[in-house]
Design a protein around this motif. Structure first.
Motif, mmCIF file in Angstrom:
data_model
loop_
_atom_site.group_PDB
_atom_site.id
_atom_site.type_symbol
_atom_site.label_atom_id
_atom_site.label_comp_id
_atom_site.label_asym_id
_atom_site.label_seq_id
_atom_site.Cartn_x
_atom_site.Cartn_y
_atom_site.Cartn_z
ATOM 1 N N ILE A 68 15.530 -9.184 -16.732
ATOM 2 C CA ILE A 68 14.625 -8.306 -15.938
ATOM 3 C C ILE A 68 15.220 -7.844 -15.134
ATOM 4 O O ILE A 68 16.529 -8.297 -14.219
ATOM 5 C CB ILE A 68 13.622 -9.130 -15.459
ATOM 6 N N LYS A 69 15.260 -6.406 -14.807
ATOM 7 C CA LYS A 69 16.008 -5.754 -13.814
ATOM 8 C C LYS A 69 14.687 -4.945 -13.040
ATOM 9 O O LYS A 69 13.489 -4.905 -13.470
ATOM 10 C CB LYS A 69 16.655 -4.231 -14.247
ATOM 11 N N ILE A 70 14.917 -4.965 -11.805
ATOM 12 C CA ILE A 70 13.727 -4.493 -10.855
ATOM 13 C C ILE A 70 14.094 -2.947 -10.461
ATOM 14 O O ILE A 70 15.185 -2.734 -9.761
ATOM 15 C CB ILE A 70 13.922 -5.202 -9.474
ATOM 16 N N LYS A 71 13.234 -2.077 -10.601
ATOM 17 C CA LYS A 71 13.596 -0.616 -10.129
ATOM 18 C C LYS A 71 12.280 -0.427 -9.168
ATOM 19 O O LYS A 71 11.254 -0.756 -9.462
ATOM 20 C CB LYS A 71 13.473 0.337 -11.539
ATOM 21 N N ARG A 72 12.727 0.487 -8.390
ATOM 22 C CA ARG A 72 11.824 1.082 -7.380
ATOM 23 C C ARG A 72 11.700 2.392 -7.482
ATOM 24 O O ARG A 72 12.740 3.394 -7.589
ATOM 25 C CB ARG A 72 12.257 0.813 -5.910
ATOM 26 N N LYS A 73 10.400 3.279 -7.496
ATOM 27 C CA LYS A 73 10.210 4.693 -7.540
ATOM 28 C C LYS A 73 9.121 5.115 -6.964
ATOM 29 O O LYS A 73 8.101 4.329 -7.166
ATOM 30 C CB LYS A 73 10.343 4.848 -9.207
ATOM 31 N N GLY A 74 9.126 6.000 -6.179
ATOM 32 C CA GLY A 74 8.142 6.289 -5.230
ATOM 33 C C GLY A 74 6.998 5.241 -4.548
ATOM 34 O O GLY A 74 6.249 5.216 -4.295
ATOM 35 N N GLY A 75 8.085 4.427 -3.670
ATOM 36 C CA GLY A 75 7.597 3.058 -3.004
ATOM 37 C C GLY A 75 6.634 2.092 -4.082
ATOM 38 O O GLY A 75 5.939 1.183 -3.642
ATOM 39 N N LEU A 76 6.923 2.231 -5.423
ATOM 40 C CA LEU A 76 6.413 1.326 -6.299
ATOM 41 C C LEU A 76 7.666 0.547 -6.790
ATOM 42 O O LEU A 76 8.662 0.808 -6.939
ATOM 43 C CB LEU A 76 5.327 1.851 -7.401
ATOM 44 N N GLU A 77 7.022 -0.748 -7.446
ATOM 45 C CA GLU A 77 8.248 -1.458 -7.883
ATOM 46 C C GLU A 77 7.834 -2.010 -9.305
ATOM 47 O O GLU A 77 6.455 -2.131 -9.678
ATOM 48 C CB GLU A 77 8.222 -3.032 -7.049
ATOM 49 N N TYR A 78 8.792 -2.006 -10.195
ATOM 50 C CA TYR A 78 8.895 -2.057 -11.399
ATOM 51 C C TYR A 78 9.780 -3.220 -12.077
ATOM 52 O O TYR A 78 10.858 -3.189 -11.780
ATOM 53 C CB TYR A 78 8.964 -0.763 -12.187
ATOM 54 N N ILE A 79 8.943 -4.009 -13.036
ATOM 55 C CA ILE A 79 9.847 -4.952 -13.858
ATOM 56 C C ILE A 79 10.404 -4.113 -15.034
ATOM 57 O O ILE A 79 9.493 -3.454 -15.566
ATOM 58 C CB ILE A 79 9.099 -5.834 -14.223
#
Length: 144
Positions: A68-79
């Motif tokens: 898993i990598k964690i990505k952040r975009k526009g204040g949201l967090e994604y797995i």
């Protein structure tokens, strides 16, 4: 014979001991699986909100496992996890003499701990330095 029975019993015990949590220390907001036919790779994006400090590890999906990598975009967090569908190409020695074929490496297989439906995934994560598993159901599937 006793060794085989012992090995089989240990294998069943290990499989039976992997349980998924009913509640996770994060809220799953949305899940999207991008099934690549043209590119021969696929990925999953899971938008989540953490409820406490978590260290994500792996994602299990369709008899595959990915880090898993964690990505952040526009204040949201994604797995985010990627799965490669291309088979690993290996050079094999094929010969009339079977001893020469002993140099061939045994293919690696992933040890998948879960039996999942096509639209299910399991996330492994660490909380308080202990591993836990959470099953996600009803993943949205998009095909290119």
């Amino acid at each position: 014979m006793k060794i085989i029975i012992l090995f089989f019993a240990l294998f069943l015990l290990k499989c039976a001991s992997v349980k998924t949590e009913k509640e996770a220390p994060f809220i799953v907001e949305s899940t999207t699986y991008y099934k690549g036919e043209v590119k021969e790779e696929s990925s999953i994006h899971i938008r989540f909100t953490p409820l406490e400090e978590i260290k994500f590890d792996s994602l299990y999906l369709r008899n595959k496992k990915a880090k898993i990598k964690i990505k952040r975009k526009g204040g949201l967090e994604y797995i985010f996890a990627e799965f490669d569908k291309k088979p690993i190409k290996q050079d094999l020695v094929l010969d009339v003499n079977p001893k020469k074929e002993l140099k061939n490496k045994i293919p690696k297989s992933q040890n998948i701990l879960f039996k999942l439906k096509e639209n299910e995934a399991v996330i492994s994560y660490f909380i308080n330095e202990e591993i836990a598993y959470f099953k996600i159901k009803e993943i949205n599937i998009y095909q290119d």
